[in-house]
Write a protein that holds these residues in place. Structure first.
Motif, PDB file in Angstrom:
ATOM      1  N   ASN A 102       1.171  -0.918  -0.175  1.00 33.45           N
ATOM      2  CA  ASN A 102      -0.206   0.205  -0.487  1.00 33.45           C
ATOM      3  C   ASN A 102       0.681   1.208   0.339  1.00 33.45           C
ATOM      4  O   ASN A 102       0.600   2.434  -0.856  1.00 33.45           O
ATOM      5  CB  ASN A 102      -1.140   0.472   1.197  1.00 33.45           C
ATOM      6  N   LEU A 110       2.487   1.631  -3.764  1.00 33.72           N
ATOM      7  CA  LEU A 110       1.202   1.868  -4.012  1.00 33.72           C
ATOM      8  C   LEU A 110       1.186   3.930  -4.338  1.00 33.72           C
ATOM      9  O   LEU A 110       1.189   5.026  -4.713  1.00 33.72           O
ATOM     10  CB  LEU A 110       0.287   1.829  -4.113  1.00 33.72           C
ATOM     11  N   LEU A 111       1.605   3.858  -3.346  1.00 35.44           N
ATOM     12  CA  LEU A 111       1.195   6.270  -2.983  1.00 35.44           C
ATOM     13  C   LEU A 111       2.227   6.672  -2.891  1.00 35.44           C
ATOM     14  O   LEU A 111       2.002   7.489  -3.617  1.00 35.44           O
ATOM     15  CB  LEU A 111       0.646   6.092  -1.118  1.00 35.44           C
ATOM     16  N   ASP A 171       4.999   5.812  -5.161  1.00 36.99           N
ATOM     17  CA  ASP A 171       5.290   5.923  -6.489  1.00 36.99           C
ATOM     18  C   ASP A 171       4.240   6.559  -6.884  1.00 36.99           C
ATOM     19  O   ASP A 171       5.205   7.290  -8.166  1.00 36.99           O
ATOM     20  CB  ASP A 171       4.698   4.019  -7.231  1.00 36.99           C
ATOM     21  N   PHE A 172       3.055   6.879  -7.118  1.00 41.09           N
ATOM     22  CA  PHE A 172       2.384   7.150  -7.452  1.00 41.09           C
ATOM     23  C   PHE A 172       2.385   8.826  -7.174  1.00 41.09           C
ATOM     24  O   PHE A 172       2.997   9.746  -7.804  1.00 41.09           O
ATOM     25  CB  PHE A 172       0.624   7.359  -7.449  1.00 41.09           C
ATOM     26  N   ALA A 186      -2.448  11.909  -5.348  1.00 32.99           N
ATOM     27  CA  ALA A 186      -2.043  10.087  -4.814  1.00 32.99           C
ATOM     28  C   ALA A 186      -2.886   9.860  -3.954  1.00 32.99           C
ATOM     29  O   ALA A 186      -3.524   8.100  -3.658  1.00 32.99           O
ATOM     30  CB  ALA A 186      -0.288  10.293  -4.498  1.00 32.99           C
ATOM     31  N   VAL A 216      -6.594   8.973  -5.963  1.00 32.40           N
ATOM     32  CA  VAL A 216      -6.452   8.458  -7.125  1.00 32.40           C
ATOM     33  C   VAL A 216      -6.235   7.054  -6.259  1.00 32.40           C
ATOM     34  O   VAL A 216      -6.608   5.931  -6.385  1.00 32.40           O
ATOM     35  CB  VAL A 216      -4.972   8.270  -7.991  1.00 32.40           C
ATOM     36  N   ARG A 217      -4.869   6.858  -5.242  1.00 31.10           N
ATOM     37  CA  ARG A 217      -4.950   5.116  -4.702  1.00 31.10           C
ATOM     38  C   ARG A 217      -5.448   5.051  -3.662  1.00 31.10           C
ATOM     39  O   ARG A 217      -5.260   3.978  -3.498  1.00 31.10           O
ATOM     40  CB  ARG A 217      -3.282   5.012  -4.559  1.00 31.10           C
ATOM     41  N   PRO A 274      -7.794   1.160  -4.445  1.00 32.87           N
ATOM     42  CA  PRO A 274      -7.579   0.129  -4.870  1.00 32.87           C
ATOM     43  C   PRO A 274      -6.113  -0.257  -3.580  1.00 32.87           C
ATOM     44  O   PRO A 274      -6.847  -1.628  -3.108  1.00 32.87           O
ATOM     45  CB  PRO A 274      -5.924   0.335  -5.098  1.00 32.87           C
ATOM     46  N   ILE A 275      -6.184   0.410  -2.560  1.00 34.01           N
ATOM     47  CA  ILE A 275      -6.071   0.013  -1.124  1.00 34.01           C
ATOM     48  C   ILE A 275      -6.603   0.491  -0.200  1.00 34.01           C
ATOM     49  O   ILE A 275      -6.261  -0.895   0.622  1.00 34.01           O
ATOM     50  CB  ILE A 275      -4.948   1.577  -0.059  1.00 34.01           C
TER      51      ILE A 275
END
Length: 179
Positions: free
Chosen positions: A80, A83-84, A86-87, A105, A108-109, A112-113
């Motif tokens: 998780n 994901l944050l 990287d974005f 971030a 948008v994320r 998925p999280i």
């Protein structure tokens, strides 16, 4: 019985430490930074904010299976956080504004999280009433919920604190590619 319990927790503690070191090395290699993995891994201990009250609510002891759940959650928390981060880095590189990148971030994320946490909770519910695996289920369910909420807050805040006065890490890569 206490001796066996001590040995099991000692061995699981050593395994957990090894896992944390391996995760740190992999994330350092991926992000080419020694600080970014610390930001990414910071929410791992925060899973205990959910795990310990979860055991209290169910009146369950923190067992070896609970510890296994805690170790498994480390991977989910790192995923998780990656994901944050990287974005955040891609958005910061593209738009040039760290604050906007952090907000975007999170927006948008978020889905998925949260879907990952929901999958963990639903999947762990099956084990909740099994006496052997109840500790694992409690750790996974309550830890996933707490870590998800805290990851969405802690990772952007820490990232901002560490990188607010620096250039985007992807800028260095672009300069290296140009050479």
């Amino acid at each position: 019985e206490w001796h066996i319990t001590y040995e099991v927790f000692r061995d699981l503690g050593v395994a957990f430490a090894a896992v944390l070191i391996i995760i740190y090395i992999l994330v350092v290699a991926w992000f080419r930074s020694f600080v970014t993995p610390l930001v990414i891994m910071a929410p791992i201990p925060l899973t205990l904010v959910g795990i310990l009250p979860g055991h209290w609510v169910f009146g369950a002891f923190f067992t070896a299976t609970s510890m296994i759940g805690f170790i498994a959650l480390a991977g989910i928390v790192v995923r998780n956080s990656i994901l944050l981060v990287d974005f955040i880095q891609m958005e910061w590189h593209d738009k040039g504004d760290l604050r906007q990148a952090l907000i975007r971030a999170g927006a948008v994320r978020f889905r998925p999280i949260v879907l990952t946490a929901a999958a963990v909770v639903v999947g762990s519910f099956v084990m909740l009433f099994d006496p052997s695996f109840q500790g694992l289920a409690i750790a996974m369910m309550f830890g996933a919920v707490a870590s998800t909420m805290l990851t969405l807050i802690v990772v952007p805040l820490l990232y901002f604190e560490f990188f607010k006065n620096k250039k985007c890490p992807l800028e260095k890569e672009k300069v290296d590619e140009d050479i």
